[in-house]
Design a protein around this motif. Structure first.
Motif, PDB file in Angstrom:
ATOM      1  N   ILE A 447       0.971   5.535 -16.998  1.00 31.14           N
ATOM      2  CA  ILE A 447       0.278   6.604 -17.726  1.00 31.14           C
ATOM      3  C   ILE A 447      -1.013   7.002 -17.008  1.00 31.14           C
ATOM      4  N   THR A 448      -1.816   6.011 -16.601  1.00 34.25           N
ATOM      5  CA  THR A 448      -3.095   6.327 -15.945  1.00 34.25           C
ATOM      6  C   THR A 448      -2.887   6.962 -14.580  1.00 34.25           C
ATOM      7  N   LEU A 449      -1.831   6.557 -13.871  1.00 37.53           N
ATOM      8  CA  LEU A 449      -1.541   7.187 -12.586  1.00 37.53           C
ATOM      9  C   LEU A 449      -1.179   8.655 -12.794  1.00 37.53           C
ATOM     10  N   TYR A 450      -0.466   8.935 -13.883  1.00 40.06           N
ATOM     11  CA  TYR A 450      -0.086  10.323 -14.175  1.00 40.06           C
ATOM     12  C   TYR A 450      -1.315  11.188 -14.435  1.00 40.06           C
ATOM     13  N   TYR A 451      -2.134  10.822 -15.407  1.00 37.56           N
ATOM     14  CA  TYR A 451      -3.237  11.723 -15.735  1.00 37.56           C
ATOM     15  C   TYR A 451      -4.383  11.615 -14.734  1.00 37.56           C
ATOM     16  N   GLY A 452      -4.420  10.510 -13.978  1.00 36.87           N
ATOM     17  CA  GLY A 452      -5.476  10.355 -12.980  1.00 36.87           C
ATOM     18  C   GLY A 452      -5.423  11.398 -11.884  1.00 36.87           C
ATOM     19  N   LYS A 453      -4.233  11.927 -11.601  1.00 27.72           N
ATOM     20  CA  LYS A 453      -4.108  12.901 -10.508  1.00 27.72           C
ATOM     21  C   LYS A 453      -4.808  14.217 -10.825  1.00 27.72           C
ATOM     22  N   PHE A 454      -5.071  14.493 -12.090  1.00 31.41           N
ATOM     23  CA  PHE A 454      -5.728  15.745 -12.455  1.00 31.41           C
ATOM     24  C   PHE A 454      -7.237  15.702 -12.183  1.00 31.41           C
ATOM     25  N   SER A 455      -7.734  14.568 -11.688  1.00 27.19           N
ATOM     26  CA  SER A 455      -9.154  14.436 -11.348  1.00 27.19           C
ATOM     27  C   SER A 455      -9.442  14.818  -9.904  1.00 27.19           C
ATOM     28  N   SER A 456      -8.431  15.241  -9.171  1.00 26.66           N
ATOM     29  CA  SER A 456      -8.602  15.484  -7.733  1.00 26.66           C
ATOM     30  C   SER A 456      -8.917  16.936  -7.394  1.00 26.66           C
ATOM     31  N   TYR A 457      -9.037  17.788  -8.393  1.00 23.06           N
ATOM     32  CA  TYR A 457      -9.243  19.215  -8.140  1.00 23.06           C
ATOM     33  C   TYR A 457     -10.724  19.555  -7.938  1.00 23.06           C
ATOM     34  N   SER A 458     -10.973  20.598  -7.163  1.00 22.07           N
ATOM     35  CA  SER A 458     -12.339  21.037  -6.898  1.00 22.07           C
ATOM     36  C   SER A 458     -12.679  22.262  -7.737  1.00 22.07           C
ATOM     37  N   ALA A 459     -13.961  22.600  -7.731  1.00 20.81           N
ATOM     38  CA  ALA A 459     -14.464  23.740  -8.505  1.00 20.81           C
ATOM     39  C   ALA A 459     -15.069  24.770  -7.555  1.00 20.81           C
ATOM     40  N   PRO A 460     -15.282  26.006  -8.018  1.00 19.59           N
ATOM     41  CA  PRO A 460     -15.930  27.018  -7.177  1.00 19.59           C
ATOM     42  C   PRO A 460     -17.268  26.558  -6.602  1.00 19.59           C
ATOM     43  N   PHE A 461     -18.026  25.759  -7.367  1.00 18.20           N
ATOM     44  CA  PHE A 461     -19.309  25.279  -6.836  1.00 18.20           C
ATOM     45  C   PHE A 461     -19.086  24.377  -5.630  1.00 18.20           C
ATOM     46  N   ASP A 462     -18.058  23.520  -5.679  1.00 19.11           N
ATOM     47  CA  ASP A 462     -17.749  22.655  -4.544  1.00 19.11           C
ATOM     48  C   ASP A 462     -17.459  23.500  -3.307  1.00 19.11           C
ATOM     49  N   ASP A 463     -16.667  24.550  -3.493  1.00 19.67           N
ATOM     50  CA  ASP A 463     -16.318  25.424  -2.367  1.00 19.67           C
ATOM     51  C   ASP A 463     -17.555  26.126  -1.813  1.00 19.67           C
ATOM     52  N   ALA A 464     -18.448  26.506  -2.713  1.00 17.26           N
ATOM     53  CA  ALA A 464     -19.653  27.218  -2.271  1.00 17.26           C
ATOM     54  C   ALA A 464     -20.581  26.305  -1.477  1.00 17.26           C
ATOM     55  N   ILE A 465     -20.841  25.119  -1.997  1.00 13.99           N
ATOM     56  CA  ILE A 465     -21.795  24.234  -1.321  1.00 13.99           C
ATOM     57  C   ILE A 465     -21.194  23.608  -0.064  1.00 13.99           C
ATOM     58  N   ASN A 466     -19.853  23.696   0.048  1.00 14.87           N
ATOM     59  CA  ASN A 466     -19.177  23.261   1.271  1.00 14.87           C
ATOM     60  C   ASN A 466     -18.931  24.426   2.225  1.00 14.87           C
ATOM     61  N   ASN A 467     -19.587  25.556   1.953  1.00 16.46           N
ATOM     62  CA  ASN A 467     -19.542  26.729   2.838  1.00 16.46           C
ATOM     63  C   ASN A 467     -18.160  27.352   2.960  1.00 16.46           C
ATOM     64  N   VAL A 468     -17.386  27.266   1.902  1.00 12.53           N
ATOM     65  CA  VAL A 468     -16.067  27.898   1.901  1.00 12.53           C
ATOM     66  C   VAL A 468     -16.151  29.291   1.300  1.00 12.53           C
ATOM     67  N   THR A 469     -16.865  29.411   0.188  1.00 17.41           N
ATOM     68  CA  THR A 469     -17.036  30.695  -0.497  1.00 17.41           C
ATOM     69  C   THR A 469     -18.499  30.860  -0.897  1.00 17.41           C
ATOM     70  N   PRO A 470     -18.968  32.080  -1.143  1.00 16.84           N
ATOM     71  CA  PRO A 470     -20.360  32.282  -1.579  1.00 16.84           C
ATOM     72  C   PRO A 470     -20.541  31.929  -3.056  1.00 16.84           C
ATOM     73  N   LEU A 471     -21.788  31.725  -3.441  1.00 22.99           N
ATOM     74  CA  LEU A 471     -22.136  31.449  -4.837  1.00 22.99           C
ATOM     75  C   LEU A 471     -22.920  32.629  -5.381  1.00 22.99           C
ATOM     76  N   ALA A 472     -22.561  33.078  -6.574  1.00 18.74           N
ATOM     77  CA  ALA A 472     -23.247  34.209  -7.193  1.00 18.74           C
ATOM     78  C   ALA A 472     -24.732  33.894  -7.385  1.00 18.74           C
TER      79      ALA A 472
END
Length: 641
Positions: A447-472
């Motif tokens: 069960i924990t392995l199943y729902y644990g995988k949903f913790s691996s996603y990034s957010a727009p802020f992560d992309d912005a501060i990693n220089n992938v996309t701009p931040l408003a």
């Protein structure tokens, strides 16, 4: 003479070998830099003790003189901060502890009970000087403990770290993490007007440490690229305003600290740096960004399947884990599943009710259902830190008479009564060496392995501060407010924006004064952490949760009392429960108003919305495995309530 010289040479060689110095390395400059800064701080702190002893604290002039001397002492302390935090973090809290009393709730609580730690040092002394009545002995004791703590940094067990390159790069990694998460927020600097000036001084002082290290360790130096970028960081900070609320935290981290972290991580790998310190217990040396989800390990979602690395096998475990997550067979009445409260379309929380329905179908639980997303980045589970692992938490919920109402024996019997479940778990038994039969741990780990995988996603802020996309622009303003005037970052630390701060081995529990009702007629009666670890400081304390996906996880607080993000921000802006007129003697949140303007609150929300992660959710299973127990086959996917 020749015999004496030979003996001296032999003794010198023995000392160098025992100290861990390698051929070609001359640590003299580096160690001299360390001891010079340590001696200076010790002298300043001792002089401060003497000044306090000779002063009349009823005289404003004497208090002013002590405050000035304290500032100078903090200045010299910051020259040693690079080393002290890493080499002995426990002693550091005697030198610059932010709290009068702290209950250690580190990752090591997985192995031992929490223990009470009294703070001392310069931050508490500065706070004490702001009080109306100051006792000389109390103030002197705070500083004297800082002086006494310096002795640890002169012991062989600490100073031998100056003889090899590995501790330096690990020191430096923690220093960079703190530049991103601690040093610019006011977490341990009560005078906000000094935060940026202290930062400037520290950056300059560390340049001296860098130069001394490169002189002594020519074979494993800081690269020219690193030193050039560090110089650019200093120039950036020197051009910034003195006021920390006007400082550009976002650009500082994005353009300088995060890239410096990447370069330091590259050197850690290139120089084959090895750690022998618990400070590095959870940190991952393979990541190149502070805002990588894998920067530290909090929980093991695999559980009993820890040794499994085969992606095909892991996919099989996740598949059965998903079925079990939606299967009410785990409950006492076959009508309730994990998904009953942790609804995937609600970001694995209960997005409807303030608190979920109890097993009896009538009453409600006393606490709001926390999201399961990003729980892998907590060292302790539940809002009160009751459990040390995801699997313990899962088992506790399944067997709690007011939650899912099952028993380990019945759950195992019913699950194995389903041929499909039994077949897959028999196969997976081979993946758990030492286990001779299927247990409840196999079920909870799937069960924990199943729902644990949903913790691996990034957010727009992560992309912005990693220089992938701009931040408003408004989101950037919101982040800078978050790190300064709004004081959010003193409890919610990057990169997970939860209570786990560098070096990510400890988690914060805070007393906020959350009310029982929105009219603030009464403090919530929930004792929180006190129920797990009874102490004056833990009464009404709760684990600081992540702000990621906050827009989708309403209602908020441990009792779900607030329905909107605006209500939460207004609560903090007012000074928590105390600021709203409730009696909360041990509140850790400042009771002073933050004086946030409506546009500032709007920008804060704009920023927090950039923490909504781009999660790809899955549809529930269409059917559930059939059982040889007839009555079990009436169960519905996801449960009835």
């Amino acid at each position: 003479m020749k015999q004496v010289s030979a003996s001296l040479l032999l003794i010198t060689i023995i000392i160098l070998v025992a100290s861990g110095f390698k051929k070609g390395n001359s640590p003299t400059a580096y160690s001299r830099c360390y001891f010079n800064k340590l001696d200076k701080f010790r002298e300043q702190a001792s002089a401060l003790v003497a000044l306090i002893q000779a002063s009349d604290l009823q005289q404003p002039a004497d208090v002013k003189s002590i405050t000035s001397r304290l500032d100078a002492t903090r200045r010299s302390m910051k020259q040693m901060d690079f080393w002290m935090r890493y080499l002995d973090p426990s002693r550091y809290k005697q030198i610059n502890g932010p709290l009068p009393v702290e209950w250690e709730t580190e990752v090591f609580e997985k192995f031992e009970k929490p223990y009470r730690k009294e703070g001392a040092g310069l931050t508490l002394a500065a706070l004490y000087l702001q009080e109306d009545h100051i006792e000389k002995d109390s103030l002197q004791q705070l500083v004297q403990k800082a002086v006494d703590a310096t002795a640890t940094y002169q012991t062989d067990s600490v100073t031998r770290n100056l003889g090899t390159c590995s501790p330096f790069f690990l020191n430096n990694r923690l220093y960079l993490l703190n530049l991103a998460a601690i040093y610019t927020t006011g977490f341990e600097c009560p005078d906000t007007s000094r935060i940026i000036p202290e930062l400037r001084d520290m950056l300059k002082d560390v340049t001296e440490i860098y130069d001394a290290f490169n002189e002594g360790f020519a074979a494993t130096p800081l690269t020219r690229e690193y030193l050039a970028l560090y110089t650019d960081a200093i120039e950036f900070v020197n051009k910034q305003p003195d006021q920390y609320s006007a400082f550009d935290h976002y650009l500082f981290i994005k353009n300088y600290i995060n890239p410096l972290f990447r370069l330091n991580q590259q050197m850690i790998r290139a120089y084959k740096v090895v750690s022998k310190s618990f400070v590095d217990y959870t940190l991952n040396k393979t990541v190149n960004s502070i805002f990588s989800k894998a920067i530290y390990n909090g929980q093991n979602a695999k559980g009993i399947f820890l040794r499994v690395d085969d992606t095909t096998v892991l996919a099989e475990i996740e598949k059965v884990g998903k079925l079990l997550f939606y299967d009410p067979i785990l409950s006492g009445n076959n009508q309730r599943s994990c998904a009953s409260c942790h609804q995937p379309n609600g970001y694995f929380t209960d997005s409807v009710a303030a608190t979920a329905i109890q097993f009896n179908g009538r009453d409600v639980l006393k606490r709001n259902t926390p999201s399961l997303i990003n729980v892998v980045y907590n060292h302790l589970m539940m809002l009160d830190g009751k459990h040390i692992s995801l699997q313990d938490q899962t088992k506790a919920v399944m067997t709690n008479p007011i939650e899912m109402g099952g028993t380990e024996k019945d759950i195992l019997k019913k699950v194995l009564s389903c041929p499909d479940y039994k077949k897959v778990f028999k196969k997976l038994l081979a993946e758990t060496p030492g286990e001779t039969e299927i247990t409840i741990d196999h079920i909870t780990s799937a069960i924990t392995l199943y729902y644990g995988k949903f913790s691996s996603y990034s957010a727009p802020f992560d992309d912005a501060i990693n220089n992938v996309t701009p931040l408003a622009a408004d989101a950037k303003k919101g982040f800078n407010l978050f790190m300064s005037k709004a004081q959010c970052a003193t409890c919610h630390f990057v990169p997970q924006f939860n209570g786990v701060k560098p070096p990510y081995v400890g988690i914060e529990f805070e007393v906020l004064g959350v009310p029982q009702d929105t009219g603030y007629h009464k403090l919530s009666e929930d004792k929180g952490r006190y129920e797990v670890n009874p102490a004056v400081e833990t009464l009404h304390a709760f684990r600081t949760g992540s702000l990621r996906n906050m827009q989708h996880t309403a209602p908020y607080m441990h009792n779900g009392i607030f329905k909107t993000m605006e209500q939460v921000i207004d609560f903090y802006d007012a000074g928590g429960g105390t600021g709203k007129g409730l009696t909360v003697p041990n509140q850790t949140l400042s009771a002073d108003s933050l004086h946030l303007t409506p546009p500032e609150k709007k920008c804060l929300i704009e920023f927090m919305q950039t923490l909504n992660e781009n999660i790809v959710f899955e549809k529930p299973p269409v059917t559930l495995p059939s059982s040889t127990i007839t009555k079990v086959n009436t169960r519905k996917v996801g449960g009835i309530y």
